[in-house]
Design an enzyme around this catalytic site. Structure first.
Site, short mmCIF file in Angstrom:
data_model
loop_
_atom_site.label_atom_id
_atom_site.label_comp_id
_atom_site.label_asym_id
_atom_site.label_seq_id
_atom_site.Cartn_x
_atom_site.Cartn_y
_atom_site.Cartn_z
N SER A 75 0.92 -1.17 -0.23
CA SER A 75 0.01 0.03 -0.02
C SER A 75 1.01 1.23 -0.10
CB SER A 75 -1.05 0.07 1.35
OG SER A 75 -1.99 0.91 1.07
N ASP B 25 -9.38 -5.05 -5.30
CA ASP B 25 -8.71 -3.91 -4.34
C ASP B 25 -9.08 -2.70 -5.39
OD1 ASP B 25 -7.20 -2.27 -3.30
OD2 ASP B 25 -5.26 -3.10 -3.78
#
Length: 322
Positions: free
Chosen positions: A166, A265
């Site tokens: 991330s 995602d």
């Protein structure tokens, strides 16, 4: 009666972080800190100080059930949008203990505790992570402060990798770009870079990103929160590597790259976008893209014992040892 300053909100990303006028900051999604442990089955860990000024620290992991004399090094940058989570949190401690034992990740992991926004807005985190990488590299020379014996005795400095998930994946990109123009101690090179569900964004939506409400999306809000003074805002090259002012990706300072995405995602399309841009840039290294179906953002961190997580971590281990 006037409102107490402790109840006045001056900054917020709902359900993630709230900043109050009196200086208090709530991070409701952050997991509890846990202690390192030298005697866990298959892996030992301890906390180390990298720098006192600025204060940069790390949790380092050493596999204890391996037959390798010299181990590759993975310098890892945790996720959390640049404003929450920690190298010392239960979430990441559990991930590395599990991944090293179950997925045979036989590497020394240096999980960096970089400073967070809003107390320390970007680009502080990038500088902290660069300094941590330089500290690791300095162990290959005689010019090291705060010597770490696990690195001196067990590390193969010809096999340095950087990785992150991330926001940490975003840091990986920025560190790799910096390594192309600024040498590491001892003339060392980054061998490989692992991007797990990397956080990139831009003012123009791509793929399945919403067109309406794009500026109210979480990645957009988070960037403005952690780097409010960023030149060009959401099109700053640090978050948008294809921005007009961004340097060419052909200069990435590593020999091979693994980019991992998950089909469910919200940042999935950005990972593919970045992969395609690197491929088209003329960068000369080895490039690999892996997509896991039916999984969401950083699933492997939240559920490291799941079959999909073990599959991903084994892929990372193969990437490091191939």
């Amino acid at each position: 009666m006037g409102s107490s300053s402790e109840n006045i909100i001056i900054g917020e990303i709902p359900s993630y972080i709230t900043v109050y006028k009196d200086g208090k900051i709530d991070r409701p999604r952050e997991t509890a800190f846990v202690a390192a442990c030298v005697k866990e089955i298959g892996v030992s860990s301890k906390d180390i100080i990298i720098s006192q000024n600025p204060l940069i620290s790390s949790r380092i992991y050493l596999p204890t059930s391996n037959n390798h004399n010299q181990l590759p090094i993975l310098v890892y940058f945790h996720g959390g949008g640049f404003f929450f989570e920690s190298a010392f949190s239960q979430l990441y401690h559990n991930y590395f203990n599990t991944s090293i034992v179950l997925s045979q990740l036989h590497a020394i992991v240096v999980s960096v505790e970089y400073r967070l926004a809003p107390e320390h807005p970007l680009p502080v985190a990038y500088d902290d992570c660069w300094d941590a990488l330089q500290w690791v590299a300095s162990h290959s020379t005689n010019n090291v402060i705060n010597t770490e014996p696990w690195l001196i005795n067990h590390a193969d400095f010809n096999r340095i990798f950087i990785g992150g998930d991330s926001a940490g994946g975003n840091i990986v990109h920025n560190i790799a770009m910096r390594a192309a123009i600024q040498p590491l101690h001892g003339g060392l090179q980054i061998l490989g870079a692992i991007y797990a569900h990397p956080y990139f964004y831009s003012s123009k939506p791509i793929g399945f990103e919403p067109v309406i409400g794009h500026e109210e999306s979480l990645p957009y809000l988070a960037w403005n929160f952690v780097y409010p003074s960023a030149p060009a805002g959401i099109d700053n090259p640090m978050i948008n590597p294809l921005a007009p002012e961004a340097p060419s990706l052909s200069g990435l300072g590593c020999s091979k790259i693994l980019i991992c995405v998950a089909s469910n995602d919200a940042l999935r399309d950005r990972g593919v976008w970045y992969h395609d841009a690197v491929k088209q840039s003329g960068w000369k290294g080895e490039l690999q893209l892996f997509e896991q179906e039916d999984e969401d953002h950083v699933y492997h961190i939240f559920h490291p014992e799941s079959e999909h997580a073990k599959k991903l971590t084994k892929l990372m281990a193969s990437f490091i040892f191939q």
